[in-house]
Design an enzyme around this catalytic site. Structure first.
Site, PDB file in Angstrom:
ATOM      1  CD  GLU A 398      -3.222   0.196   0.303  1.00  0.00           C
ATOM      2  OE1 GLU A 398      -2.798   1.081  -0.477  1.00  0.00           O
ATOM      3  OE2 GLU A 398      -4.430  -0.041   0.442  1.00  0.00           O
ATOM      4  CG  ASP A 399      -0.819   4.617  -1.851  1.00  0.00           C
ATOM      5  OD1 ASP A 399      -1.522   3.631  -1.561  1.00  0.00           O
ATOM      6  OD2 ASP A 399      -1.306   5.677  -2.267  1.00  0.00           O
TER       7      ASP A 399
HETATM    8  C1  PRP Z   1      -5.699   5.292  -0.895  1.00  0.00           C
HETATM    9  C2  PRP Z   1      -4.609   4.250  -0.647  1.00  0.00           C
HETATM   10  C3  PRP Z   1      -5.298   3.175   0.139  1.00  0.00           C
HETATM   11  C4  PRP Z   1      -6.452   3.873   0.809  1.00  0.00           C
HETATM   12  C5  PRP Z   1      -6.156   3.984   2.259  1.00  0.00           C
HETATM   13  O1  PRP Z   1      -6.356   4.965  -2.072  1.00  0.00           O
HETATM   14  O2  PRP Z   1      -4.050   3.791  -1.850  1.00  0.00           O
HETATM   15  O3  PRP Z   1      -5.723   2.106  -0.689  1.00  0.00           O
HETATM   16  O4  PRP Z   1      -6.564   5.180   0.236  1.00  0.00           O
HETATM   17  O5  PRP Z   1      -7.216   4.637   2.935  1.00  0.00           O
HETATM   18  P1  PRP Z   1      -7.929   3.998   4.199  1.00  0.00           P
HETATM   19  O6  PRP Z   1      -6.863   3.427   5.071  1.00  0.00           O
HETATM   20  O7  PRP Z   1      -8.614   5.180   4.848  1.00  0.00           O
HETATM   21  O8  PRP Z   1      -8.892   2.971   3.750  1.00  0.00           O
HETATM   22  P2  PRP Z   1      -7.311   6.006  -2.848  1.00  0.00           P
HETATM   23  O9  PRP Z   1      -8.733   5.736  -2.498  1.00  0.00           O
HETATM   24  O10 PRP Z   1      -6.859   7.406  -2.621  1.00  0.00           O
HETATM   25  O11 PRP Z   1      -7.115   5.580  -4.361  1.00  0.00           O
HETATM   26  P3  PRP Z   1      -5.790   5.662  -5.271  1.00  0.00           P
HETATM   27  O12 PRP Z   1      -4.834   4.653  -4.710  1.00  0.00           O
HETATM   28  O13 PRP Z   1      -6.259   5.301  -6.645  1.00  0.00           O
HETATM   29  O14 PRP Z   1      -5.270   7.043  -5.183  1.00  0.00           O
END
Ligand code: PRP
Length: 483
Positions: A398-399
């Protein structure tokens, strides 16, 4: 005549008194260095703090050493008496012959013979060093070592006190939020560096470097340019050294005669030290230099709306290499590892991480979407992984983990498929906003509760291509959903 016991007792008393004085930090540390030198009947002493990457030693107080010795070059704590970093007191019998000395030739020229070095510890962590130097060969005794250790403890208290004062002062001057921001990503010792800049423009330049999290050392090295009868009669000391870019910087003013002199010195320096990378910089040149690395007002990437750089590209890459080392070690006995990235934010991190893994790896990606809004929002898999993970060792990449809800959902989805193991690696961990109780096995950086963009992370689809991670201005996203 005073015995060494008397001298050490008096010096400790004197140092405690100075530590309690209202003198500036620089003066306090200089004075401590002087007291140590006199009490030990040595010829010089230096008090150092480690920079925030724990790589370089920054002089915060000194006594009795020549300018050439003090500015012999950046002092890397891993190359110069590295055992001190492991918490040991180190003695050097002959500095010019000892392999643990980074600049033995300068030690010989400047008549530094024996050295005693001790760590400055805070809660078991090394934050700096004290070193004592003698011109004559010296065998340091147990009493010398006990004395230097006691002085090191006083320094720890001093550094703590200075930090507390700065924190309190900041609370009164700026809002809580700004204070938090100023503390979080910056070097813990940056504000403690009692650097005395010769020129205000240098201080401004240092602040700019701090803003972009670019590590700097102020005047760490003097280059001899001209000698007469074996004595140095002309030297050049560049203003800054940027270790991350291996670059010396000399700032210019607008006064032409000075520029001409500097240009002459620079030409000479390049002839005598061709391996040295140095740039003469006007402010505009500096912006151009930053732009080359993707930062600053002239940088190509969109940084409008970015308040501050949280982690530079160099810092991210360094952390990734460490993470990859840990992962490669932990899975060394596994036949192979399946990396699963959650699109799209993970692209930069996963691409860089996998290149540093020294084990057989296969990669897969999944995509998720959020439907609905507010409390009724649900997560849905819009693209699942291509191959089966049953019986496989799986590492989710995860990022960022924010509330943890996304990961919680994905982990339960994968657990049902009976992998041999299922772990998580995230570049960023925003723990302050966690709702789901999930355990993270590998974390790049724990970050403050700020909206971050860059290095794959977006705001409304933009900013993903920034080579660094920055904090977005709160005004920009206050209308939209939290990250
Ligand atoms: C981001 C990230 C995680 C998630 C984490 O994705 O890549 O998957 O948010 O958030 P949480 O811990 O509150 O669930 P995002 O929805 O921004 O999509 P992207 O990766 O396409 O930018």
């Amino acid at each position: 005549m005073r015995t060494f016991k008397d001298r050490y007792y008096l010096a400790l008393k004197q140092v405690s008194k100075i530590a309690n004085s209202t003198l500036s930090l620089r003066k306090i540390f200089d004075s401590i260095a002087k007291n140590i030198t006199k009490a030990m009947q040595a010829n010089g002493c230096c008090v150092f703090l480690l920079d925030h990457k724990k790589e370089y030693l920054i002089i915060v107080g000194t006594y009795g050493l020549s300018d050439i010795y003090l500015r012999k070059g950046p002092l890397n704590a891993h190359k110069s008496l590295p055992e001190i970093l492991a918490g040991k007191v180190v003695t050097v019998a002959n500095a010019s012959k000892d392999k643990r000395i980074q600049h033995p030739q300068v030690a010989e020229e400047q008549r530094v013979h024996s050295i005693l070095g001790a760590p400055i510890l805070r809660e078991g962590e090394i934050i700096g060093e004290i070193r004592v130097y003698t011109r004559e060969p010296r065998q340091f005794s147990k009493a010398d070592i006990d004395f230097i250790n006691s002085i090191a403890d006083v320094n720890t208290v001093l550094i703590e006190r200075a930090k507390l004062q700065q924190l309190l002062a900041r609370r009164y001057k700026v809002s809580e939020k700004k204070a938090k921001l100023a503390q979080a990503p910056q070097s813990p010792t940056a504000s403690l560096r009692p650097t005395e800049f010769v020129h205000p423009s240098e201080e401004q330049f240092a602040k700019l470097l701090d803003f972009y999290c670019i590590e700097w050392l102020y005047e760490p090295r003097s280059f001899p340019l001209r000698w007469e009868n074996n004595t140095v009669v002309e030297m050049f000391t560049p203003d800054f050294y940027l270790p991350g870019l291996n670059l010396y910087i000399e700032l210019t003013t607008l006064q032409q005669p000075l520029i001409t002199t500097k240009n002459r010195k620079l030409r000479l320096l390049k002839e005598l030290y061709p391996e040295i990378n140095i740039k003469l910089l006007a402010k505009n040149d500096f912006f151009k230099l930053l732009a080359k690395y993707g930062y600053g007002p002239q940088g190509k990437a969109k940084i409008e709306g970015v308040n501050q750089v949280l982690y530079t590209h160099t810092q991210i890459q360094r952390r990734i290499r460490t993470l990859a080392r840990h992962i490669s070690h932990d899975y060394a006995s596994s036949e192979r590892l399946v990396l699963v990235g959650v699109l799209k934010g993970v692209v930069c991190f996963m691409t860089d991480l996998m290149q540093h893994l020294s084990l057989p790896v296969i990669i897969d990606f999944m995509s998720i979407s959020y439907y609905g809004g507010g409390d009724s929002q649900v997560v849905k898999i819009t693209k699942d992984i291509d191959s089966s993970i049953t019986g496989q060792h799986v590492l989710m990449i995860e990022d960022i983990v924010d509330t943890g809800m996304t990961l919680n959902y994905i982990l339960s989805h994968f657990s049902a498929q009976n992998p041999a193991s299922l772990r998580v690696c995230t570049l960023l961990d925003k723990r302050a906003r966690r709702l789901a109780n999930i355990s993270l096995d590998y974390v790049g950086f724990e970050i403050p509760d700020e909206f971050v963009v860059g290095y794959g992370l977006d705001y409304k689809g933009e900013y993903r291509n920034l080579p660094f991670i920055g904090i977005l201005q709160p005004e920009l996203f206050k209308e939209s959903k939290p990250q």
